[in-house]
Design a protein around this motif. Sequence first.
Motif, PDB file in Angstrom:
ATOM      1  N   ALA A  44     -83.995  53.019  81.617  1.00 47.33           N
ATOM      2  CA  ALA A  44     -82.577  52.578  82.417  1.00 47.33           C
ATOM      3  C   ALA A  44     -82.841  50.920  82.087  1.00 47.33           C
ATOM      4  CB  ALA A  44     -83.584  52.615  83.813  1.00 47.33           C
ATOM      5  N   LEU A  45     -83.489  50.114  82.213  1.00 44.13           N
ATOM      6  CA  LEU A  45     -82.666  48.891  81.746  1.00 44.13           C
ATOM      7  C   LEU A  45     -81.584  49.156  80.290  1.00 44.13           C
ATOM      8  CD1 LEU A  45     -82.288  45.603  82.155  1.00 44.13           C
ATOM      9  CD2 LEU A  45     -84.398  45.610  80.549  1.00 44.13           C
ATOM     10  N   ALA A  46     -82.508  50.059  79.316  1.00 46.35           N
ATOM     11  CA  ALA A  46     -81.288  50.240  77.684  1.00 46.35           C
ATOM     12  C   ALA A  46     -80.036  50.625  78.471  1.00 46.35           C
ATOM     13  CB  ALA A  46     -82.966  51.068  77.271  1.00 46.35           C
ATOM     14  N   VAL A  47     -80.374  51.919  79.034  1.00 47.53           N
ATOM     15  CA  VAL A  47     -79.577  52.360  79.465  1.00 47.53           C
ATOM     16  C   VAL A  47     -78.438  52.186  80.054  1.00 47.53           C
ATOM     17  CG1 VAL A  47     -78.441  54.547  80.783  1.00 47.53           C
ATOM     18  CG2 VAL A  47     -80.522  55.510  79.475  1.00 47.53           C
ATOM     19  N   SER A  48     -78.557  51.365  81.113  1.00 42.74           N
ATOM     20  CA  SER A  48     -78.241  50.906  82.043  1.00 42.74           C
ATOM     21  C   SER A  48     -76.766  49.509  80.614  1.00 42.74           C
ATOM     22  CB  SER A  48     -78.425  49.469  83.217  1.00 42.74           C
ATOM     23  OG  SER A  48     -77.663  48.728  83.941  1.00 42.74           O
ATOM     24  N   MET A  49     -78.283  48.489  80.463  1.00 45.94           N
ATOM     25  CA  MET A  49     -76.952  47.620  79.151  1.00 45.94           C
ATOM     26  C   MET A  49     -76.336  48.702  78.400  1.00 45.94           C
ATOM     27  SD  MET A  49     -78.308  44.647  80.057  1.00 45.94           S
ATOM     28  CE  MET A  49     -79.169  43.257  79.398  1.00 45.94           C
ATOM     29  N   ILE A  50     -76.533  49.761  78.115  1.00 46.84           N
ATOM     30  CA  ILE A  50     -75.259  50.528  77.061  1.00 46.84           C
ATOM     31  C   ILE A  50     -74.441  50.949  77.836  1.00 46.84           C
ATOM     32  CG2 ILE A  50     -74.937  52.426  76.000  1.00 46.84           C
ATOM     33  CD1 ILE A  50     -77.828  52.039  74.795  1.00 46.84           C
ATOM     34  N   LEU A  51     -74.505  51.604  79.045  1.00 48.96           N
ATOM     35  CA  LEU A  51     -73.484  51.978  79.989  1.00 48.96           C
ATOM     36  C   LEU A  51     -72.738  51.053  80.530  1.00 48.96           C
ATOM     37  CD1 LEU A  51     -73.224  55.267  80.787  1.00 48.96           C
ATOM     38  CD2 LEU A  51     -74.041  54.490  82.953  1.00 48.96           C
ATOM     39  N   CYS A  52     -72.687  50.126  81.180  1.00 50.63           N
ATOM     40  CA  CYS A  52     -71.659  49.496  82.061  1.00 50.63           C
ATOM     41  C   CYS A  52     -70.935  48.921  80.480  1.00 50.63           C
ATOM     42  CB  CYS A  52     -72.623  48.061  82.611  1.00 50.63           C
ATOM     43  SG  CYS A  52     -73.798  49.053  83.920  1.00 50.63           S
ATOM     44  N   PRO A  53     -71.195  48.126  79.493  1.00 48.97           N
ATOM     45  CA  PRO A  53     -70.158  47.633  79.000  1.00 48.97           C
ATOM     46  C   PRO A  53     -68.550  48.706  78.733  1.00 48.97           C
ATOM     47  CG  PRO A  53     -72.300  46.861  77.936  1.00 48.97           C
ATOM     48  CD  PRO A  53     -72.299  47.883  79.131  1.00 48.97           C
ATOM     49  N   LEU A  54     -70.107  49.778  78.303  1.00 51.46           N
ATOM     50  CA  LEU A  54     -68.323  51.475  77.763  1.00 51.46           C
ATOM     51  C   LEU A  54     -67.745  51.883  78.885  1.00 51.46           C
ATOM     52  CD1 LEU A  54     -68.683  52.710  75.363  1.00 51.46           C
ATOM     53  CD2 LEU A  54     -70.697  55.044  76.301  1.00 51.46           C
ATOM     54  N   ALA A  55     -68.547  51.618  79.892  1.00 52.96           N
ATOM     55  CA  ALA A  55     -67.858  51.640  80.868  1.00 52.96           C
ATOM     56  C   ALA A  55     -66.787  51.217  80.930  1.00 52.96           C
ATOM     57  CB  ALA A  55     -68.255  52.030  82.317  1.00 52.96           C
ATOM     58  N   VAL A  56     -66.475  49.413  80.942  1.00 53.74           N
ATOM     59  CA  VAL A  56     -65.608  48.692  81.050  1.00 53.74           C
ATOM     60  C   VAL A  56     -64.590  49.224  79.948  1.00 53.74           C
ATOM     61  CG1 VAL A  56     -65.270  46.192  80.816  1.00 53.74           C
ATOM     62  CG2 VAL A  56     -67.389  46.690  82.407  1.00 53.74           C
ATOM     63  N   ILE A  57     -65.558  49.076  78.385  1.00 50.29           N
ATOM     64  CA  ILE A  57     -64.051  49.603  77.654  1.00 50.29           C
ATOM     65  C   ILE A  57     -63.500  50.745  77.758  1.00 50.29           C
ATOM     66  CG2 ILE A  57     -63.870  50.030  74.759  1.00 50.29           C
ATOM     67  CD1 ILE A  57     -66.463  48.518  75.386  1.00 50.29           C
ATOM     68  N   ILE A  58     -63.675  51.853  78.529  1.00 50.06           N
ATOM     69  CA  ILE A  58     -63.169  52.883  79.145  1.00 50.06           C
ATOM     70  C   ILE A  58     -62.329  52.876  79.751  1.00 50.06           C
ATOM     71  CG2 ILE A  58     -63.477  55.394  79.670  1.00 50.06           C
ATOM     72  CD1 ILE A  58     -66.337  55.542  78.222  1.00 50.06           C
ATOM     73  N   PHE A  76     -72.221  42.404  80.793  1.00 45.65           N
ATOM     74  CA  PHE A  76     -73.644  42.875  80.839  1.00 45.65           C
ATOM     75  C   PHE A  76     -74.667  42.151  81.608  1.00 45.65           C
ATOM     76  CE2 PHE A  76     -73.139  43.222  75.950  1.00 45.65           C
ATOM     77  CZ  PHE A  76     -73.421  44.066  75.781  1.00 45.65           C
ATOM     78  N   ILE A  77     -73.967  41.222  82.569  1.00 47.33           N
ATOM     79  CA  ILE A  77     -74.430  40.638  83.885  1.00 47.33           C
ATOM     80  C   ILE A  77     -74.236  41.662  85.258  1.00 47.33           C
ATOM     81  CG2 ILE A  77     -73.875  39.013  85.934  1.00 47.33           C
ATOM     82  CD1 ILE A  77     -72.847  37.277  83.584  1.00 47.33           C
ATOM     83  N   ALA A  78     -73.537  42.651  85.119  1.00 52.89           N
ATOM     84  CA  ALA A  78     -73.196  43.846  86.245  1.00 52.89           C
ATOM     85  C   ALA A  78     -74.121  44.822  86.087  1.00 52.89           C
ATOM     86  CB  ALA A  78     -71.717  44.219  86.093  1.00 52.89           C
ATOM     87  N   ALA A  79     -74.603  45.134  84.526  1.00 50.18           N
ATOM     88  CA  ALA A  79     -75.949  46.179  84.195  1.00 50.18           C
ATOM     89  C   ALA A  79     -77.089  46.060  84.961  1.00 50.18           C
ATOM     90  CB  ALA A  79     -75.843  46.008  82.498  1.00 50.18           C
ATOM     91  N   PHE A  80     -77.206  44.723  84.990  1.00 56.92           N
ATOM     92  CA  PHE A  80     -78.325  44.396  85.304  1.00 56.92           C
ATOM     93  C   PHE A  80     -78.476  44.816  87.167  1.00 56.92           C
ATOM     94  CE2 PHE A  80     -79.395  41.393  82.058  1.00 56.92           C
ATOM     95  CZ  PHE A  80     -80.430  41.438  81.583  1.00 56.92           C
TER      96      PHE A  80
END
Length: 105
Positions: A44-58, A76-80
């Motif tokens: 879940a942490l790894a998915v969150s660390m990938i998904l949040c920056p990807l969402a910001v870029i999108i 990355f802070i929001a990913a936590f």
Amino acid sequence: MEALIQYVTYALMAVGVLAFLVSMITQVLKELPKVKEIQTSAIALAVSMILCPLAVIIVCQYFRIVIVWYYVFASFIAAFIVYLVATGGWERVTEMWNRTKYNRK
């Protein structure tokens, strides 16, 4: 003040949607044969660390906003936060709130 409330509402909505997506992707990834040995929290942490920056870029690309380094850093802070919410963080947040004695009975 009205704009602040609107932005806070958007942020809470984004955290909720991202936490839902992290939970769903984690449940799918957990069922893969090689991934079953890995702890669910780590996935879940790894998915969150990938998904949040990807969402910001999108979102920045969609609204034609220039991507600056602190947007990615903040994601990355929001990913936590998204990770905590996706792994049962609401109970922890309400527990902290109740310990502050601000609840009115």
